[in-house]
Design a protein around this motif. Structure first.
Motif, mmCIF file in Angstrom:
data_model
loop_
_atom_site.group_PDB
_atom_site.id
_atom_site.type_symbol
_atom_site.label_atom_id
_atom_site.label_comp_id
_atom_site.label_asym_id
_atom_site.label_seq_id
_atom_site.Cartn_x
_atom_site.Cartn_y
_atom_site.Cartn_z
ATOM 1 N N LEU A 11 12.202 -21.903 -0.095
ATOM 2 C CA LEU A 11 13.107 -21.617 1.026
ATOM 3 C C LEU A 11 13.935 -20.360 0.755
ATOM 4 O O LEU A 11 14.163 -19.556 1.667
ATOM 5 C CB LEU A 11 14.031 -22.805 1.294
ATOM 6 N N VAL A 12 14.367 -20.176 -0.484
ATOM 7 C CA VAL A 12 15.133 -18.973 -0.836
ATOM 8 C C VAL A 12 14.257 -17.734 -0.641
ATOM 9 O O VAL A 12 14.705 -16.723 -0.096
ATOM 10 C CB VAL A 12 15.672 -19.057 -2.279
ATOM 11 N N ASN A 13 12.982 -17.824 -1.037
ATOM 12 C CA ASN A 13 12.054 -16.707 -0.822
ATOM 13 C C ASN A 13 11.840 -16.430 0.663
ATOM 14 O O ASN A 13 11.770 -15.277 1.081
ATOM 15 C CB ASN A 13 10.710 -16.976 -1.506
ATOM 16 N N LEU A 14 11.744 -17.490 1.468
ATOM 17 C CA LEU A 14 11.592 -17.311 2.912
ATOM 18 C C LEU A 14 12.831 -16.655 3.520
ATOM 19 O O LEU A 14 12.724 -15.833 4.429
ATOM 20 C CB LEU A 14 11.299 -18.647 3.596
ATOM 21 N N LEU A 15 14.011 -17.015 3.019
ATOM 22 C CA LEU A 15 15.238 -16.359 3.479
ATOM 23 C C LEU A 15 15.200 -14.871 3.143
ATOM 24 O O LEU A 15 15.563 -14.031 3.969
ATOM 25 C CB LEU A 15 16.472 -17.010 2.849
ATOM 26 N N GLU A 16 14.769 -14.534 1.936
ATOM 27 C CA GLU A 16 14.646 -13.132 1.532
ATOM 28 C C GLU A 16 13.696 -12.380 2.456
ATOM 29 O O GLU A 16 13.990 -11.272 2.889
ATOM 30 C CB GLU A 16 14.161 -13.033 0.078
ATOM 31 N N GLU A 17 12.549 -12.989 2.751
ATOM 32 C CA GLU A 17 11.565 -12.369 3.643
ATOM 33 C C GLU A 17 12.134 -12.154 5.041
ATOM 34 O O GLU A 17 11.735 -11.227 5.730
ATOM 35 C CB GLU A 17 10.301 -13.213 3.715
ATOM 36 N N ALA A 18 13.048 -13.013 5.444
ATOM 37 C CA ALA A 18 13.676 -12.913 6.766
ATOM 38 C C ALA A 18 14.908 -12.015 6.742
ATOM 39 O O ALA A 18 15.683 -11.997 7.701
ATOM 40 C CB ALA A 18 14.046 -14.298 7.271
ATOM 41 N N SER A 19 15.106 -11.263 5.655
ATOM 42 C CA SER A 19 16.260 -10.361 5.478
ATOM 43 C C SER A 19 17.594 -11.095 5.491
ATOM 44 O O SER A 19 18.597 -10.569 5.965
ATOM 45 C CB SER A 19 16.252 -9.258 6.542
ATOM 46 N N MET A 20 17.599 -12.329 4.999
ATOM 47 C CA MET A 20 18.829 -13.090 4.825
ATOM 48 C C MET A 20 19.017 -13.279 3.321
ATOM 49 O O MET A 20 18.723 -14.335 2.774
ATOM 50 C CB MET A 20 18.755 -14.432 5.553
ATOM 51 N N HIS A 21 19.495 -12.244 2.665
ATOM 52 C CA HIS A 21 19.628 -12.245 1.205
ATOM 53 C C HIS A 21 20.767 -13.165 0.783
ATOM 54 O O HIS A 21 21.842 -13.135 1.365
ATOM 55 C CB HIS A 21 19.869 -10.826 0.705
ATOM 56 N N ILE A 22 20.508 -13.961 -0.255
ATOM 57 C CA ILE A 22 21.511 -14.908 -0.733
ATOM 58 C C ILE A 22 21.358 -15.110 -2.235
ATOM 59 O O ILE A 22 20.245 -15.148 -2.755
ATOM 60 C CB ILE A 22 21.397 -16.262 0.021
ATOM 61 N N ASN A 23 22.478 -15.203 -2.911
ATOM 62 C CA ASN A 23 22.518 -15.517 -4.335
ATOM 63 C C ASN A 23 23.250 -16.853 -4.447
ATOM 64 O O ASN A 23 24.455 -16.930 -4.188
ATOM 65 C CB ASN A 23 23.252 -14.430 -5.116
ATOM 66 N N LEU A 24 22.547 -17.894 -4.818
ATOM 67 C CA LEU A 24 23.115 -19.246 -4.839
ATOM 68 C C LEU A 24 24.231 -19.421 -5.859
ATOM 69 O O LEU A 24 25.034 -20.339 -5.751
ATOM 70 C CB LEU A 24 22.011 -20.277 -5.095
ATOM 71 N N ASP A 25 24.292 -18.530 -6.858
ATOM 72 C CA ASP A 25 25.338 -18.620 -7.877
ATOM 73 C C ASP A 25 26.521 -17.707 -7.569
ATOM 74 O O ASP A 25 27.398 -17.522 -8.404
ATOM 75 C CB ASP A 25 24.763 -18.261 -9.257
ATOM 76 N N SER A 26 26.565 -17.174 -6.366
ATOM 77 C CA SER A 26 27.655 -16.288 -5.959
ATOM 78 C C SER A 26 28.806 -17.126 -5.395
ATOM 79 O O SER A 26 28.887 -18.332 -5.625
ATOM 80 C CB SER A 26 27.134 -15.289 -4.921
ATOM 81 N N THR A 27 29.674 -16.488 -4.625
ATOM 82 C CA THR A 27 30.800 -17.186 -3.995
ATOM 83 C C THR A 27 30.661 -17.109 -2.482
ATOM 84 O O THR A 27 30.114 -16.141 -1.947
ATOM 85 C CB THR A 27 32.137 -16.574 -4.444
ATOM 86 N N PHE A 28 31.190 -18.131 -1.787
ATOM 87 C CA PHE A 28 30.987 -18.293 -0.347
ATOM 88 C C PHE A 28 32.294 -18.688 0.331
ATOM 89 O O PHE A 28 32.977 -19.615 -0.124
ATOM 90 C CB PHE A 28 29.955 -19.402 -0.079
ATOM 91 N N TRP A 29 32.619 -18.016 1.421
ATOM 92 C CA TRP A 29 33.799 -18.385 2.206
ATOM 93 C C TRP A 29 33.565 -19.736 2.867
ATOM 94 O O TRP A 29 32.468 -20.037 3.314
ATOM 95 C CB TRP A 29 34.080 -17.344 3.292
ATOM 96 N N VAL A 30 34.626 -20.533 2.942
ATOM 97 C CA VAL A 30 34.556 -21.842 3.590
ATOM 98 C C VAL A 30 35.694 -21.973 4.603
ATOM 99 O O VAL A 30 36.665 -21.220 4.564
ATOM 100 C CB VAL A 30 34.627 -23.003 2.569
ATOM 101 N N ARG A 31 35.550 -22.940 5.491
ATOM 102 C CA ARG A 31 36.552 -23.209 6.531
ATOM 103 C C ARG A 31 37.831 -23.782 5.931
ATOM 104 O O ARG A 31 38.929 -23.557 6.439
ATOM 105 C CB ARG A 31 35.976 -24.199 7.539
ATOM 106 N N ASP A 32 37.697 -24.524 4.844
ATOM 107 C CA ASP A 32 38.848 -25.171 4.215
ATOM 108 C C ASP A 32 39.874 -24.110 3.789
ATOM 109 O O ASP A 32 39.524 -23.151 3.116
ATOM 110 C CB ASP A 32 38.400 -25.959 2.987
#
Length: 177
Positions: A111-132
């Motif tokens: 799924l991560v590879n499919l996201l990359e192919e779809a130009s939705m780059h993501i690093n799962l060990d990075s940081t992410f904004w949340v609503r909280d």
């Protein structure tokens, strides 16, 4: 029997039509949350679980995020009319929902590879904004982010860019966001 139109298979890319919900009005400005454009299915719907669609929006810094009605808001799209301006923001996910998505992606490198192919780059060990958000003084709320590596919820204290992800659940033809 009615066909289920909002049902996608694992890894499928779909285009969601623009859906909006009102957040707040302030003077000439109206603040709305919205979803639209390309999303990828990372979990199929089952009899007891909602399906999940995600869109990786890239990284943004705190200076591009404001708090409206207690929630983070970014100016993702602006519609200007003669007397009013409508500002749109993709909704930020809660820590719980984001953690669920990251766990799904960690168990499926495909799924991560499919996201990359779809130009939705993501690093799962990075940081992410949340609503909280976290209240620091009487009424002042501060942005928080989820550390993908440690799983901890942290208070933002720098202008470091972090990932934004939009999450939509689907179940029995309904989109839940």
């Amino acid at each position: 029997m009615t066909a289920n139109t909002n049902n996608w298979s694992l890894g499928e890319i779909t285009v969601i039509p623009k859906l909006e919900r009102f957040l707040k009005k302030s003077g000439r400005n109206t603040y709305n949350q919205y979803v639209n454009s390309r999303y990828m299915c990372i979990r199929e719907e089952s009899s007891n679980k909602c399906g999940i669609l995600i869109k990786v929006l890239g990284k943004t810094t705190p200076r591009h995020i404001k708090i409206h009605k207690g929630e983070p808001f970014s100016k993702d799209e602006i519609e200007e009319q003669f007397y009013t301006t409508t500002l749109f923001s993709y909704p930020y996910p809660t820590m719980r929902k984001l953690d669920e998505v990251l766990n799904i992606l960690r168990t499926s490198p495909k799924l991560v590879n499919l996201l990359e192919e779809a130009s939705m780059h993501i690093n799962l060990d990075s940081t992410f904004w949340v609503r909280d958000t976290k209240r620091t003084f009487l009424f002042q709320k501060k942005l928080q982010y989820l550390d993908g590596y440690t799983g901890e919820l942290c208070l933002s204290s720098s202008n470091q860019p972090r990932y934004r992800v939009s999450i939509i659940y689907f179940f029995k033809g309904e989109l839940i966001w």
